[in-house]
Motif scaffolding. Structure first.
Motif, PDB file in Angstrom:
ATOM      1  N   VAL A  77       0.824  -1.203   0.000  1.00 39.42           N
ATOM      2  CA  VAL A  77       0.000   0.000   0.000  1.00 39.42           C
ATOM      3  C   VAL A  77       0.862   1.258   0.000  1.00 39.42           C
ATOM      4  N   GLY A  78       1.952   1.245   0.728  1.00 41.63           N
ATOM      5  CA  GLY A  78       2.797   2.428   0.830  1.00 41.63           C
ATOM      6  C   GLY A  78       3.796   2.576  -0.289  1.00 41.63           C
ATOM      7  N   ARG A  79       3.841   1.663  -1.223  1.00 43.47           N
ATOM      8  CA  ARG A  79       4.822   1.716  -2.298  1.00 43.47           C
ATOM      9  C   ARG A  79       4.433   2.756  -3.334  1.00 43.47           C
ATOM     10  N   ARG A  80       5.457   3.504  -3.806  1.00 40.88           N
ATOM     11  CA  ARG A  80       5.228   4.541  -4.810  1.00 40.88           C
ATOM     12  C   ARG A  80       5.880   4.135  -6.125  1.00 40.88           C
ATOM     13  N   THR A  81       5.210   4.431  -7.207  1.00 37.25           N
ATOM     14  CA  THR A  81       5.744   4.171  -8.532  1.00 37.25           C
ATOM     15  C   THR A  81       5.682   5.453  -9.346  1.00 37.25           C
ATOM     16  N   MET A  82       6.502   5.513 -10.405  1.00 39.28           N
ATOM     17  CA  MET A  82       6.515   6.691 -11.244  1.00 39.28           C
ATOM     18  C   MET A  82       6.776   6.259 -12.674  1.00 39.28           C
ATOM     19  N   PHE A  83       6.473   7.160 -13.585  1.00 38.78           N
ATOM     20  CA  PHE A  83       6.628   6.891 -15.012  1.00 38.78           C
ATOM     21  C   PHE A  83       7.845   7.642 -15.520  1.00 38.78           C
ATOM     22  N   ILE A  84       8.828   6.919 -16.036  1.00 36.94           N
ATOM     23  CA  ILE A  84      10.036   7.501 -16.591  1.00 36.94           C
ATOM     24  C   ILE A  84      10.039   7.271 -18.092  1.00 36.94           C
ATOM     25  N   GLN A  85      10.077   8.332 -18.850  1.00 35.59           N
ATOM     26  CA  GLN A  85      10.071   8.246 -20.308  1.00 35.59           C
ATOM     27  C   GLN A  85      11.500   8.331 -20.828  1.00 35.59           C
ATOM     28  N   THR A  86      11.825   7.505 -21.800  1.00 40.58           N
ATOM     29  CA  THR A  86      13.142   7.531 -22.424  1.00 40.58           C
ATOM     30  C   THR A  86      13.029   8.060 -23.850  1.00 40.58           C
ATOM     31  N   GLU A  87      14.019   8.842 -24.251  1.00 40.29           N
ATOM     32  CA  GLU A  87      14.053   9.413 -25.589  1.00 40.29           C
ATOM     33  C   GLU A  87      15.427   9.178 -26.200  1.00 40.29           C
ATOM     34  N   SER A  88      15.422   8.829 -27.467  1.00 38.42           N
ATOM     35  CA  SER A  88      16.678   8.695 -28.183  1.00 38.42           C
ATOM     36  C   SER A  88      17.230  10.068 -28.527  1.00 38.42           C
ATOM     37  N   THR A  89      18.518  10.139 -28.782  1.00 41.02           N
ATOM     38  CA  THR A  89      19.192  11.378 -29.133  1.00 41.02           C
ATOM     39  C   THR A  89      19.929  11.183 -30.455  1.00 41.02           C
ATOM     40  N   PRO A  90      20.394  12.267 -31.072  1.00 38.71           N
ATOM     41  CA  PRO A  90      21.200  12.092 -32.296  1.00 38.71           C
ATOM     42  C   PRO A  90      22.466  11.285 -32.062  1.00 38.71           C
ATOM     43  N   ASN A  91      22.907  11.205 -30.820  1.00 35.63           N
ATOM     44  CA  ASN A  91      24.060  10.396 -30.479  1.00 35.63           C
ATOM     45  C   ASN A  91      23.587   8.981 -30.136  1.00 35.63           C
ATOM     46  N   PRO A  92      23.953   7.966 -30.921  1.00 36.54           N
ATOM     47  CA  PRO A  92      23.449   6.610 -30.633  1.00 36.54           C
ATOM     48  C   PRO A  92      23.942   6.048 -29.313  1.00 36.54           C
ATOM     49  N   ASP A  93      24.999   6.614 -28.737  1.00 32.96           N
ATOM     50  CA  ASP A  93      25.530   6.145 -27.463  1.00 32.96           C
ATOM     51  C   ASP A  93      25.010   6.950 -26.278  1.00 32.96           C
ATOM     52  N   ALA A  94      24.036   7.810 -26.484  1.00 31.59           N
ATOM     53  CA  ALA A  94      23.457   8.620 -25.405  1.00 31.59           C
ATOM     54  C   ALA A  94      21.942   8.449 -25.405  1.00 31.59           C
ATOM     55  N   LEU A  95      21.378   8.312 -24.209  1.00 30.49           N
ATOM     56  CA  LEU A  95      19.936   8.137 -24.049  1.00 30.49           C
ATOM     57  C   LEU A  95      19.438   9.104 -22.990  1.00 30.49           C
ATOM     58  N   LYS A  96      18.295   9.703 -23.259  1.00 31.27           N
ATOM     59  CA  LYS A  96      17.715  10.717 -22.379  1.00 31.27           C
ATOM     60  C   LYS A  96      16.586  10.102 -21.567  1.00 31.27           C
ATOM     61  N   PHE A  97      16.625  10.305 -20.238  1.00 27.67           N
ATOM     62  CA  PHE A  97      15.606   9.791 -19.321  1.00 27.67           C
ATOM     63  C   PHE A  97      14.843  10.970 -18.724  1.00 27.67           C
ATOM     64  N   ASN A  98      13.525  10.968 -18.881  1.00 26.86           N
ATOM     65  CA  ASN A  98      12.659  12.027 -18.360  1.00 26.86           C
ATOM     66  C   ASN A  98      11.821  11.488 -17.208  1.00 26.86           C
ATOM     67  N   PRO A  99      12.167  11.803 -15.956  1.00 27.77           N
ATOM     68  CA  PRO A  99      11.378  11.309 -14.818  1.00 27.77           C
ATOM     69  C   PRO A  99      10.148  12.155 -14.498  1.00 27.77           C
ATOM     70  N   ASN A 100       9.874  13.190 -15.300  1.00 33.82           N
ATOM     71  CA  ASN A 100       8.700  14.050 -15.102  1.00 33.82           C
ATOM     72  C   ASN A 100       8.705  14.750 -13.749  1.00 33.82           C
ATOM     73  N   GLN A 101       9.858  15.056 -13.244  1.00 35.82           N
ATOM     74  CA  GLN A 101      10.002  15.881 -12.056  1.00 35.82           C
ATOM     75  C   GLN A 101      11.400  16.501 -12.079  1.00 35.82           C
ATOM     76  N   ARG A 102      11.601  17.509 -11.258  1.00 36.60           N
ATOM     77  CA  ARG A 102      12.860  18.241 -11.294  1.00 36.60           C
ATOM     78  C   ARG A 102      14.010  17.366 -10.816  1.00 36.60           C
ATOM     79  N   VAL A 103      15.145  17.482 -11.503  1.00 36.81           N
ATOM     80  CA  VAL A 103      16.335  16.714 -11.170  1.00 36.81           C
ATOM     81  C   VAL A 103      17.338  17.590 -10.419  1.00 36.81           C
ATOM     82  N   LEU A 104      17.672  18.751 -10.964  1.00 35.97           N
ATOM     83  CA  LEU A 104      18.623  19.647 -10.310  1.00 35.97           C
ATOM     84  C   LEU A 104      17.924  20.484  -9.251  1.00 35.97           C
ATOM     85  N   PRO A 105      18.541  20.669  -8.101  1.00 32.96           N
ATOM     86  CA  PRO A 105      17.967  21.584  -7.105  1.00 32.96           C
ATOM     87  C   PRO A 105      17.935  23.014  -7.633  1.00 32.96           C
ATOM     88  N   GLU A 106      16.926  23.748  -7.232  1.00 34.91           N
ATOM     89  CA  GLU A 106      16.802  25.123  -7.695  1.00 34.91           C
ATOM     90  C   GLU A 106      17.902  26.035  -7.149  1.00 34.91           C
TER      91      GLU A 106
END
Length: 311
Positions: free
Chosen positions: A65-94
Protein backbone atom coordinates in the motif's frame (compact mmCIF):
# COMPACT_ATOMS: atom_id res chain seq x y z
CA UNK A 1 -78.04 -43.66 -18.44
CA UNK A 2 -75.41 -46.04 -17.25
CA UNK A 3 -72.16 -44.43 -16.10
CA UNK A 4 -69.05 -45.18 -18.06
CA UNK A 5 -66.08 -46.18 -15.98
CA UNK A 6 -62.57 -45.85 -17.45
CA UNK A 7 -59.67 -47.62 -15.89
CA UNK A 8 -57.11 -45.38 -14.14
CA UNK A 9 -54.24 -46.45 -16.40
CA UNK A 10 -56.27 -45.64 -19.52
CA UNK A 11 -57.21 -42.22 -18.14
CA UNK A 12 -53.50 -41.46 -17.45
CA UNK A 13 -52.59 -42.41 -21.03
CA UNK A 14 -55.38 -40.31 -22.43
CA UNK A 15 -54.21 -37.24 -20.50
CA UNK A 16 -50.64 -37.63 -21.83
CA UNK A 17 -51.76 -38.12 -25.42
CA UNK A 18 -54.15 -35.15 -25.49
CA UNK A 19 -52.52 -32.18 -23.70
CA UNK A 20 -55.05 -29.85 -25.30
CA UNK A 21 -57.77 -31.13 -22.96
CA UNK A 22 -55.84 -29.93 -19.93
CA UNK A 23 -57.23 -27.00 -18.06
CA UNK A 24 -55.76 -23.60 -18.85
CA UNK A 25 -56.42 -22.30 -15.36
CA UNK A 26 -53.38 -21.60 -13.14
CA UNK A 27 -52.40 -24.53 -11.03
CA UNK A 28 -51.77 -24.17 -7.34
CA UNK A 29 -50.13 -27.02 -5.55
CA UNK A 30 -51.80 -27.77 -2.23
CA UNK A 31 -51.30 -30.24 0.52
CA UNK A 32 -53.95 -32.91 1.15
CA UNK A 33 -55.42 -34.95 3.94
CA UNK A 34 -54.96 -33.58 7.41
CA UNK A 35 -52.55 -30.69 6.41
CA UNK A 36 -53.84 -27.20 5.91
CA UNK A 37 -53.99 -26.07 2.32
CA UNK A 38 -51.32 -23.46 1.41
CA UNK A 39 -49.50 -22.65 -1.83
CA UNK A 40 -45.89 -23.87 -2.22
CA UNK A 41 -43.42 -20.99 -2.46
CA UNK A 42 -39.69 -21.14 -3.19
CA UNK A 43 -37.35 -21.10 -0.24
CA UNK A 44 -35.05 -18.10 0.44
CA UNK A 45 -32.01 -20.24 -0.44
CA UNK A 46 -33.24 -20.47 -4.07
CA UNK A 47 -33.20 -16.69 -4.64
CA UNK A 48 -30.62 -15.40 -7.11
CA UNK A 49 -27.69 -14.05 -5.13
CA UNK A 50 -26.90 -10.38 -5.52
CA UNK A 51 -23.37 -9.31 -6.53
CA UNK A 52 -22.87 -7.58 -3.19
CA UNK A 53 -23.19 -10.86 -1.30
CA UNK A 54 -20.24 -12.38 -3.21
CA UNK A 55 -17.95 -9.36 -3.35
CA UNK A 56 -14.50 -10.48 -2.29
CA UNK A 57 -12.47 -8.21 -0.08
CA UNK A 58 -8.76 -8.27 -0.86
CA UNK A 59 -6.46 -7.05 1.86
CA UNK A 60 -3.14 -5.70 0.60
CA UNK A 61 -0.05 -5.87 2.76
CA UNK A 62 1.12 -2.64 4.32
CA UNK A 63 4.32 -2.60 2.25
CA UNK A 64 2.37 -2.77 -1.01
CA UNK A 65 0.00 0.00 0.00
CA UNK A 66 2.80 2.43 0.83
CA UNK A 67 4.82 1.72 -2.30
CA UNK A 68 5.23 4.54 -4.81
CA UNK A 69 5.74 4.17 -8.53
CA UNK A 70 6.51 6.69 -11.24
CA UNK A 71 6.63 6.89 -15.01
CA UNK A 72 10.04 7.50 -16.59
CA UNK A 73 10.07 8.25 -20.31
CA UNK A 74 13.14 7.53 -22.42
CA UNK A 75 14.05 9.41 -25.59
CA UNK A 76 16.68 8.70 -28.18
CA UNK A 77 19.19 11.38 -29.13
CA UNK A 78 21.20 12.09 -32.30
CA UNK A 79 24.06 10.40 -30.48
CA UNK A 80 23.45 6.61 -30.63
CA UNK A 81 25.53 6.14 -27.46
CA UNK A 82 23.46 8.62 -25.41
CA UNK A 83 19.94 8.14 -24.05
CA UNK A 84 17.72 10.72 -22.38
CA UNK A 85 15.61 9.79 -19.32
CA UNK A 86 12.66 12.03 -18.36
CA UNK A 87 11.38 11.31 -14.82
CA UNK A 88 8.70 14.05 -15.10
CA UNK A 89 10.00 15.88 -12.06
CA UNK A 90 12.86 18.24 -11.29
CA UNK A 91 16.34 16.71 -11.17
CA UNK A 92 18.62 19.65 -10.31
CA UNK A 93 17.97 21.58 -7.10
CA UNK A 94 16.80 25.12 -7.69
CA UNK A 95 19.69 26.39 -5.56
CA UNK A 96 22.19 25.47 -8.30
CA UNK A 97 22.70 28.52 -10.56
CA UNK A 98 23.67 26.51 -13.64
CA UNK A 99 21.16 24.83 -15.93
CA UNK A 100 23.09 21.54 -15.93
CA UNK A 101 25.74 19.40 -14.23
CA UNK A 102 27.99 16.97 -16.09
CA UNK A 103 29.98 14.12 -14.54
CA UNK A 104 32.72 12.70 -16.75
CA UNK A 105 34.33 10.22 -14.33
CA UNK A 106 33.48 8.31 -11.14
CA UNK A 107 35.82 10.63 -9.22
CA UNK A 108 33.79 13.68 -10.26
CA UNK A 109 30.69 12.23 -8.58
CA UNK A 110 32.44 12.52 -5.18
CA UNK A 111 34.28 15.81 -5.69
CA UNK A 112 32.95 19.21 -4.57
CA UNK A 113 31.01 21.36 -5.01
CA UNK A 114 28.13 19.11 -6.17
CA UNK A 115 28.72 15.41 -5.50
CA UNK A 116 25.92 13.15 -6.64
CA UNK A 117 25.00 9.77 -5.09
CA UNK A 118 22.85 8.94 -8.12
CA UNK A 119 25.65 9.68 -10.58
CA UNK A 120 28.00 7.55 -8.50
CA UNK A 121 25.57 4.61 -8.68
CA UNK A 122 25.08 5.07 -12.43
CA UNK A 123 28.83 4.91 -13.02
CA UNK A 124 28.81 1.44 -11.45
CA UNK A 125 26.79 0.21 -14.43
CA UNK A 126 29.08 -1.46 -16.97
CA UNK A 127 29.60 0.66 -20.07
CA UNK A 128 28.51 4.07 -18.66
CA UNK A 129 31.06 6.81 -19.50
CA UNK A 130 29.33 10.07 -18.48
CA UNK A 131 26.25 11.41 -16.69
CA UNK A 132 24.49 14.66 -17.52
CA UNK A 133 21.85 16.26 -15.29
CA UNK A 134 19.54 18.81 -16.86
CA UNK A 135 16.88 20.72 -14.99
CA UNK A 136 14.31 17.95 -15.44
CA UNK A 137 16.07 15.17 -17.38
CA UNK A 138 19.08 12.85 -17.17
CA UNK A 139 21.29 11.91 -20.12
CA UNK A 140 23.41 8.77 -19.83
CA UNK A 141 26.26 8.16 -22.28
CA UNK A 142 27.86 4.73 -22.76
CA UNK A 143 30.73 3.33 -24.77
CA UNK A 144 30.04 2.02 -28.25
CA UNK A 145 30.97 -1.57 -27.35
CA UNK A 146 28.20 -2.07 -24.77
CA UNK A 147 24.63 -2.51 -26.09
CA UNK A 148 21.76 -0.55 -24.58
CA UNK A 149 19.99 -3.81 -23.79
CA UNK A 150 22.53 -4.33 -20.98
CA UNK A 151 22.71 -0.74 -19.78
CA UNK A 152 19.16 0.63 -20.00
CA UNK A 153 17.38 -1.69 -17.48
CA UNK A 154 19.93 -1.02 -14.72
CA UNK A 155 19.94 2.74 -15.33
CA UNK A 156 16.14 2.80 -15.36
CA UNK A 157 15.95 0.89 -12.06
CA UNK A 158 18.46 3.18 -10.32
CA UNK A 159 16.72 6.38 -11.42
CA UNK A 160 13.33 5.01 -10.39
CA UNK A 161 14.70 3.96 -6.99
CA UNK A 162 16.14 7.41 -6.24
CA UNK A 163 13.08 9.29 -7.44
CA UNK A 164 10.48 7.22 -5.61
CA UNK A 165 12.41 6.91 -2.33
CA UNK A 166 13.14 10.63 -2.10
CA UNK A 167 16.90 10.14 -1.88
CA UNK A 168 19.14 13.14 -2.55
CA UNK A 169 20.25 13.30 -6.16
CA UNK A 170 22.75 16.16 -5.89
CA UNK A 171 24.45 17.49 -2.76
CA UNK A 172 26.20 20.82 -2.27
CA UNK A 173 29.42 20.96 -0.24
CA UNK A 174 32.00 23.67 0.30
CA UNK A 175 34.84 23.67 -2.20
CA UNK A 176 37.80 24.61 0.00
CA UNK A 177 40.58 23.55 -2.36
CA UNK A 178 39.09 25.24 -5.41
CA UNK A 179 38.56 21.90 -7.14
CA UNK A 180 35.69 21.73 -9.58
CA UNK A 181 34.78 18.12 -10.15
CA UNK A 182 31.76 18.75 -12.38
CA UNK A 183 31.07 20.69 -15.52
CA UNK A 184 28.55 23.51 -15.33
CA UNK A 185 28.95 24.41 -11.65
CA UNK A 186 29.49 28.09 -12.37
CA UNK A 187 26.80 30.64 -13.13
CA UNK A 188 24.85 30.06 -16.32
CA UNK A 189 27.03 31.34 -19.15
CA UNK A 190 24.01 32.52 -21.13
CA UNK A 191 22.57 34.56 -18.28
CA UNK A 192 22.29 38.32 -18.69
CA UNK A 193 25.32 40.31 -17.57
CA UNK A 194 25.23 44.09 -17.45
CA UNK A 195 28.94 44.19 -18.27
CA UNK A 196 28.45 42.55 -21.67
CA UNK A 197 28.65 44.74 -24.75
CA UNK A 198 25.88 44.90 -27.32
CA UNK A 199 27.22 42.17 -29.59
CA UNK A 200 27.76 39.68 -26.78
CA UNK A 201 24.30 40.43 -25.41
CA UNK A 202 22.75 39.70 -28.82
CA UNK A 203 24.75 36.46 -29.15
CA UNK A 204 23.59 35.27 -25.73
CA UNK A 205 19.99 36.12 -26.48
CA UNK A 206 20.00 34.15 -29.73
CA UNK A 207 21.71 31.19 -28.10
CA UNK A 208 19.26 31.22 -25.19
CA UNK A 209 16.07 31.54 -27.26
CA UNK A 210 16.91 29.74 -30.50
CA UNK A 211 19.72 27.24 -29.87
CA UNK A 212 19.50 26.02 -26.27
CA UNK A 213 15.91 24.63 -26.45
CA UNK A 214 16.81 22.44 -29.44
CA UNK A 215 20.02 21.17 -27.85
CA UNK A 216 18.27 20.43 -24.55
CA UNK A 217 15.66 18.50 -26.48
CA UNK A 218 18.51 16.31 -27.74
CA UNK A 219 19.76 15.65 -24.20
CA UNK A 220 22.52 18.25 -24.00
CA UNK A 221 23.26 21.91 -23.38
CA UNK A 222 25.56 24.69 -24.56
CA UNK A 223 28.05 27.03 -22.91
CA UNK A 224 29.19 30.44 -24.11
CA UNK A 225 32.97 30.76 -23.67
CA UNK A 226 33.58 34.16 -25.24
CA UNK A 227 33.68 36.25 -28.41
CA UNK A 228 37.09 37.15 -29.88
CA UNK A 229 38.05 38.48 -33.33
CA UNK A 230 34.66 37.64 -34.79
CA UNK A 231 34.73 34.05 -33.50
CA UNK A 232 32.07 32.79 -31.07
CA UNK A 233 33.55 30.26 -28.66
CA UNK A 234 31.07 27.58 -27.59
CA UNK A 235 31.17 24.36 -25.60
CA UNK A 236 28.69 21.53 -26.22
CA UNK A 237 27.64 19.37 -23.28
CA UNK A 238 25.76 16.15 -22.64
CA UNK A 239 24.76 14.00 -25.59
CA UNK A 240 25.99 16.64 -28.04
CA UNK A 241 29.54 16.60 -26.64
CA UNK A 242 30.46 13.23 -28.19
CA UNK A 243 27.94 13.25 -31.03
CA UNK A 244 29.26 12.71 -34.55
CA UNK A 245 26.99 15.46 -35.85
CA UNK A 246 28.23 18.10 -33.37
CA UNK A 247 30.39 19.76 -36.03
CA UNK A 248 27.43 19.92 -38.39
CA UNK A 249 25.32 21.43 -35.61
CA UNK A 250 27.90 24.13 -34.94
CA UNK A 251 28.68 25.05 -38.53
CA UNK A 252 25.43 24.53 -40.45
CA UNK A 253 23.10 25.44 -37.61
CA UNK A 254 24.51 27.82 -35.01
CA UNK A 255 27.13 29.54 -37.15
CA UNK A 256 24.74 30.21 -40.03
CA UNK A 257 22.10 31.68 -37.73
CA UNK A 258 24.50 33.93 -35.80
CA UNK A 259 26.16 35.22 -38.98
CA UNK A 260 22.73 35.93 -40.46
CA UNK A 261 21.51 38.10 -37.57
CA UNK A 262 24.81 39.58 -36.32
CA UNK A 263 27.21 40.90 -38.94
CA UNK A 264 30.09 41.06 -36.47
CA UNK A 265 30.11 37.26 -36.17
CA UNK A 266 32.52 35.64 -38.62
CA UNK A 267 32.44 32.07 -37.38
CA UNK A 268 31.83 29.63 -34.52
CA UNK A 269 34.55 27.61 -32.84
CA UNK A 270 34.08 24.70 -30.43
CA UNK A 271 36.15 24.83 -27.26
CA UNK A 272 37.58 21.56 -25.95
CA UNK A 273 38.66 20.82 -22.42
CA UNK A 274 42.22 19.73 -21.73
CA UNK A 275 41.19 16.11 -21.28
CA UNK A 276 39.31 16.14 -24.58
CA UNK A 277 42.24 17.67 -26.43
CA UNK A 278 44.55 14.99 -25.03
CA UNK A 279 42.10 12.27 -26.02
CA UNK A 280 41.78 13.63 -29.56
CA UNK A 281 45.56 13.91 -29.88
CA UNK A 282 46.09 10.35 -28.73
CA UNK A 283 43.36 9.11 -31.04
CA UNK A 284 44.98 10.90 -33.98
CA UNK A 285 48.32 9.27 -33.14
CA UNK A 286 46.64 5.89 -32.93
CA UNK A 287 45.01 6.34 -36.35
CA UNK A 288 48.33 7.40 -37.87
CA UNK A 289 50.04 4.33 -36.41
CA UNK A 290 47.37 2.04 -37.87
CA UNK A 291 47.76 3.76 -41.24
CA UNK A 292 51.51 3.18 -41.24
CA UNK A 293 51.12 -0.46 -40.21
CA UNK A 294 48.61 -1.00 -42.96
CA UNK A 295 50.98 0.48 -45.56
CA UNK A 296 53.87 -1.77 -44.51
CA UNK A 297 51.81 -4.91 -43.93
CA UNK A 298 52.90 -8.09 -45.81
CA UNK A 299 50.68 -9.31 -48.64
CA UNK A 300 47.81 -11.59 -47.85
CA UNK A 301 48.22 -15.36 -48.16
CA UNK A 302 45.40 -15.35 -50.68
CA UNK A 303 45.98 -13.81 -54.06
CA UNK A 304 48.46 -13.64 -56.87
CA UNK A 305 52.03 -14.26 -55.81
CA UNK A 306 51.06 -15.96 -52.56
CA UNK A 307 51.52 -19.56 -51.50
CA UNK A 308 47.82 -20.25 -51.98
CA UNK A 309 47.90 -19.33 -55.67
CA UNK A 310 48.44 -22.07 -58.23
CA UNK A 311 49.57 -20.89 -61.67
Amino acid sequence: MASLSIPRSAARSLSRAAPAFRSKAPRVATRWLHQRSSPITPSPAQHRPSPQQWRQKVSLPAAAVGRRTMFIQTESTPNPDALKFNPNQRVLPESIPSSFLEYLSPRSTLAPPHPSPLAAELFNVDGVTSIFFGADYITVTKDSATPWAHVKPEVFALINQFMTSGQTIVNTVEDKAGESGQGGTEVDSLAYDENDDEVVGMIKELLETRVRPAIQEDGGDIEFRGFHDGQVLLKLRGACRTCDSSTVTLKNGIESMLMHYIEEVKGVHQVLDQEEEIALTEFAKFEEKLRQQKGSAPPSTVGKGSLDTVE
